[in-house]
Design a protein around this motif. Structure first.
Motif, PDB file in Angstrom:
ATOM      1  N   GLU A  67      71.667  16.616  -4.544  1.00 16.47           N
ATOM      2  CA  GLU A  67      70.839  15.415  -4.552  1.00 16.47           C
ATOM      3  C   GLU A  67      69.361  15.799  -4.503  1.00 16.47           C
ATOM      4  O   GLU A  67      69.004  16.881  -4.065  1.00 16.47           O
ATOM      5  CB  GLU A  67      71.190  14.505  -3.365  1.00 16.47           C
ATOM      6  N   GLN A  84      67.695  11.367  -2.184  1.00 19.62           N
ATOM      7  CA  GLN A  84      67.978  10.265  -3.105  1.00 19.62           C
ATOM      8  C   GLN A  84      69.403  10.453  -3.582  1.00 19.62           C
ATOM      9  O   GLN A  84      69.754  11.467  -4.170  1.00 19.62           O
ATOM     10  CB  GLN A  84      67.021  10.287  -4.290  1.00 19.62           C
ATOM     11  N   ALA A  86      73.071  10.003  -5.499  1.00 24.38           N
ATOM     12  CA  ALA A  86      73.644   9.731  -6.811  1.00 24.38           C
ATOM     13  C   ALA A  86      75.162   9.613  -6.690  1.00 24.38           C
ATOM     14  O   ALA A  86      75.743   8.629  -7.113  1.00 24.38           O
ATOM     15  CB  ALA A  86      73.259  10.821  -7.811  1.00 24.38           C
ATOM     16  N   SER A 118      69.079   4.979  -1.825  1.00 18.89           N
ATOM     17  CA  SER A 118      69.496   4.670  -3.193  1.00 18.89           C
ATOM     18  C   SER A 118      68.316   4.890  -4.136  1.00 18.89           C
ATOM     19  O   SER A 118      67.189   5.102  -3.700  1.00 18.89           O
ATOM     20  CB  SER A 118      69.965   3.220  -3.282  1.00 18.89           C
ATOM     21  N   ASP A 119      68.605   4.824  -5.424  1.00 18.97           N
ATOM     22  CA  ASP A 119      67.525   4.873  -6.405  1.00 18.97           C
ATOM     23  C   ASP A 119      66.618   3.665  -6.207  1.00 18.97           C
ATOM     24  O   ASP A 119      67.023   2.650  -5.620  1.00 18.97           O
ATOM     25  CB  ASP A 119      68.086   4.844  -7.831  1.00 18.97           C
ATOM     26  N   LYS A 120      65.415   3.752  -6.738  1.00 19.54           N
ATOM     27  CA  LYS A 120      64.495   2.623  -6.657  1.00 19.54           C
ATOM     28  C   LYS A 120      65.035   1.463  -7.484  1.00 19.54           C
ATOM     29  O   LYS A 120      65.562   1.650  -8.581  1.00 19.54           O
ATOM     30  CB  LYS A 120      63.116   3.020  -7.180  1.00 19.54           C
ATOM     31  N   ARG A 126      63.452   1.475  -2.177  1.00 21.49           N
ATOM     32  CA  ARG A 126      64.678   2.231  -1.938  1.00 21.49           C
ATOM     33  C   ARG A 126      65.405   1.583  -0.772  1.00 21.49           C
ATOM     34  O   ARG A 126      64.792   1.114   0.169  1.00 21.49           O
ATOM     35  CB  ARG A 126      64.360   3.680  -1.588  1.00 21.49           C
TER      36      ARG A 126
END
Length: 179
Positions: A67, A84, A86, A118-120, A126
């Motif tokens: 990550e 972050q 995935a 999480s992703d933006k 986030r």
């Protein structure tokens, strides 16, 4: 005067023998020069045994994390890492990698705090998915010696050694990957 040509011939013979001996040493001299000409690493990785502000980024960048690192911090023997997310399986492996690094490879980390985001989204925000806290005092030397990053998973008995918080959004994220 017959001695004069003999002296010249003997001098030339002596010089010839010295030249032959010198030429026979050229391969050894060349090998020595080749070793000196070999590429020298300008930057050599330094394996840190103590984590400091100066080597924090270098030490963590050498870890084989799946990550993406968002942020790292080091304050009073507490390592904080933001990731972050995935894939959930990669997150558990990275948590294990960070704990093994913190307690097994460097010797001055007393506590590890890991947050997984999480992703933006559309608003560039986030969301917190998972938060992990671990303290070195909760691990025995024997447990740390056999600890590997691959031994961490959501269902692992090692997860009892860490405080784990999974947010509702994190539970949905994990469930989406489980399906």
């Amino acid at each position: 005067m017959p001695n004069v040509p003999l002296k010249q011939w003997s001098l030339m013979l002596l010089v010839g023998i010295m030249i032959v001996l010198f030429l026979s040493q050229l391969p050894a001299i060349e090998r020595g020069l080749q070793q000196r000409r070999q590429a020298v690493n300008v930057f050599q990785p330094n394996k840190a045994t103590l984590l400091t502000d100066d080597n924090l980024v270098d030490s963590l960048s050498m870890l084989p994390l799946q990550e993406q690192l968002i942020k790292v911090g080091w304050d009073h023997a507490i390592l904080t890492v933001d990731l972050q997310a995935a894939v959930p399986d990669d997150v558990w492996g990275d948590i294990g990698e960070l704990i093994v690094f913190s307690y097994g490879e460097v010797h001055n980390v007393k506590q590890v705090l890991i947050r997984v985001f999480s992703d933006k989204d559309k608003n560039q925000n986030r969301s917190l998915l998972i938060a992990v806290e671990s303290r070195k005092l909760e691990w025995t030397d024997k447990e740390l010696s056999v600890l590997t990053p691959s031994s961490f998973s959501e269902a692992s008995e090692l997860m009892d050694r860490i405080r784990l918080l999974i947010t509702p959004k994190g539970k949905r994220w994990i469930a989406n990957f489980a399906n």
